[in-house]
Design a protein around this motif. Structure first.
Motif, short mmCIF file in Angstrom:
data_model
loop_
_atom_site.label_atom_id
_atom_site.label_comp_id
_atom_site.label_asym_id
_atom_site.label_seq_id
_atom_site.Cartn_x
_atom_site.Cartn_y
_atom_site.Cartn_z
N GLN A 83 0.84 -1.20 0.00
CA GLN A 83 0.00 0.00 0.00
C GLN A 83 0.88 1.25 0.00
O GLN A 83 0.62 2.21 -0.73
CB GLN A 83 -0.92 -0.01 1.22
CG GLN A 83 -1.85 1.19 1.30
CD GLN A 83 -2.57 1.26 2.63
OE1 GLN A 83 -2.11 0.72 3.64
NE2 GLN A 83 -3.71 1.93 2.63
N GLN A 84 1.95 1.23 0.80
CA GLN A 84 2.85 2.39 0.89
C GLN A 84 3.53 2.68 -0.43
O GLN A 84 3.79 3.85 -0.76
CB GLN A 84 3.90 2.17 1.97
CG GLN A 84 3.40 2.31 3.38
CD GLN A 84 4.52 2.08 4.39
OE1 GLN A 84 5.69 2.26 4.10
NE2 GLN A 84 4.15 1.70 5.60
N ASN A 86 2.32 2.01 -3.26
CA ASN A 86 1.24 2.23 -4.22
C ASN A 86 1.01 1.06 -5.18
O ASN A 86 0.56 1.25 -6.30
CB ASN A 86 1.46 3.53 -4.99
CG ASN A 86 0.15 4.24 -5.27
OD1 ASN A 86 -0.84 4.00 -4.59
ND2 ASN A 86 0.15 5.09 -6.27
N LEU A 88 -1.43 -1.09 -5.14
CA LEU A 88 -2.70 -1.28 -4.45
C LEU A 88 -3.37 -2.61 -4.78
O LEU A 88 -4.04 -3.19 -3.92
CB LEU A 88 -3.63 -0.11 -4.71
CG LEU A 88 -3.13 1.24 -4.21
CD1 LEU A 88 -4.09 2.36 -4.56
CD2 LEU A 88 -2.89 1.20 -2.71
N ASP A 120 -8.92 1.40 3.96
CA ASP A 120 -7.94 2.36 3.43
C ASP A 120 -7.59 2.07 1.96
O ASP A 120 -7.48 2.99 1.15
CB ASP A 120 -6.67 2.34 4.28
CG ASP A 120 -6.88 2.89 5.68
OD1 ASP A 120 -7.92 3.53 5.94
OD2 ASP A 120 -6.00 2.63 6.54
N ILE A 121 -7.40 0.80 1.65
CA ILE A 121 -7.04 0.43 0.27
C ILE A 121 -8.18 0.75 -0.68
O ILE A 121 -7.96 1.35 -1.75
CB ILE A 121 -6.64 -1.06 0.18
CG1 ILE A 121 -5.37 -1.33 0.97
CG2 ILE A 121 -6.46 -1.48 -1.28
CD1 ILE A 121 -5.09 -2.81 1.21
N TYR A 122 -9.39 0.36 -0.31
CA TYR A 122 -10.54 0.65 -1.17
C TYR A 122 -10.73 2.15 -1.35
O TYR A 122 -11.08 2.62 -2.43
CB TYR A 122 -11.81 0.00 -0.64
CG TYR A 122 -11.97 -1.45 -1.04
CD1 TYR A 122 -12.03 -1.81 -2.39
CD2 TYR A 122 -12.07 -2.45 -0.09
CE1 TYR A 122 -12.17 -3.14 -2.76
CE2 TYR A 122 -12.22 -3.78 -0.45
CZ TYR A 122 -12.27 -4.11 -1.79
OH TYR A 122 -12.41 -5.43 -2.17
N TYR A 123 -10.48 2.91 -0.30
CA TYR A 123 -10.57 4.36 -0.41
C TYR A 123 -9.55 4.88 -1.43
O TYR A 123 -9.87 5.72 -2.28
CB TYR A 123 -10.35 5.02 0.96
CG TYR A 123 -10.51 6.51 0.92
CD1 TYR A 123 -11.77 7.09 0.96
CD2 TYR A 123 -9.39 7.35 0.82
CE1 TYR A 123 -11.92 8.47 0.90
CE2 TYR A 123 -9.54 8.72 0.77
CZ TYR A 123 -10.80 9.28 0.81
OH TYR A 123 -10.95 10.64 0.74
N SER A 124 -8.33 4.38 -1.35
CA SER A 124 -7.27 4.79 -2.29
C SER A 124 -7.63 4.40 -3.72
O SER A 124 -7.25 5.08 -4.67
CB SER A 124 -5.94 4.16 -1.91
OG SER A 124 -5.50 4.63 -0.66
N LEU A 125 -8.34 3.29 -3.87
CA LEU A 125 -8.76 2.83 -5.21
C LEU A 125 -10.01 3.56 -5.70
O LEU A 125 -10.42 3.36 -6.84
CB LEU A 125 -9.01 1.32 -5.19
CG LEU A 125 -7.78 0.43 -5.05
CD1 LEU A 125 -8.20 -1.02 -4.77
CD2 LEU A 125 -6.92 0.52 -6.31
N SER A 131 -15.00 0.79 0.80
CA SER A 131 -14.24 1.43 1.87
C SER A 131 -15.14 1.66 3.08
O SER A 131 -14.76 1.36 4.21
CB SER A 131 -13.67 2.76 1.39
OG SER A 131 -13.01 3.42 2.45
#
Length: 195
Positions: A83-84, A86, A88, A120-125, A131
């Motif tokens: 995740q860090q 990217n 994802l 957090d991952i779904y939010y970033s996606l 999310s």
């Protein structure tokens, strides 16, 4: 200890030496645990390639032992690395696996951590619905853990209070017993003196 003091160089030396000893002994569980600790240290020091390598190795060891708790914990940490940096999609695959394993293990802390990670991952996606779903899961488990911790603390304090009350009661009874023995002794001496 060194890690908590932010002395990462000494912590790395300690973990590396511990890993060498455990490799010599062949203690798989402790090898995996030390690889996880060293990997987490590398995350803090931004040596993410080394961290991922060690965490992948720890996962393999935990898989070979069918040790789901350790594997879940390490998988969450490895997912955070991806995740860090990217990656994802890779992070998401690992987080889903950790979420599934955490339910198999039945550990609420692992479920909470995996849920937060997925949110957090779904939010970033950009997948807000997913999310939000995992954020709700996180909040639900977080609250359950909080309530359980408070209930445990209340029970512990109640137990301590009851134990202390019993100790005081015992001391009072002992004191009364000593007083009664003294009265009997005085009465006996007085009675003998009168006779």
């Amino acid at each position: 200890l060194y890690e908590s003091q932010n002395n990462f160089e000494k912590a790395e030396t300690y973990f590396t030496q511990a890993l060498e000893i455990r490799l010599d002994i062949g203690d798989l569980r402790r090898i995996a645990s030390t690889e996880m600790s060293l990997g987490n240290l590398y995350v803090k020091t931004k040596k993410l390639d080394k961290a991922a390598e060690l965490l992948n190795s720890a996962i393999e060891i935990y898989e070979s032992m069918d040790e789901k708790y350790g594997k879940t914990n390490v998988t969450i940490n490895l997912s955070r690395i991806y995740q860090q940096i990217n990656l994802l999609d890779t992070s998401l695959v690992l987080a889903k696996e950790a979420y599934k394993l955490s339910h198999i293990v039945g550990n609420k802390t692992l479920i909470k951590n995996a849920s937060k990670l997925l949110s957090d991952i779904y939010y970033s996606l950009g997948s807000i619905d997913s999310s939000y779903y995992y954020l709700q899961e996180y909040n639900k488990i977080y609250e359950e853990i909080y309530v359980e911790d408070k209930e445990r603390l209340i029970l512990e304090n109640e137990y301590k209070y009851q134990t202390k009350a019993k100790e005081i009661e015992i001391e009072l009874l002992k004191s009364k017993n000593r007083n009664n023995k003294q009265k009997i002794l005085i009465f006996t001496i007085t009675a003998i003196t009168i006779i």
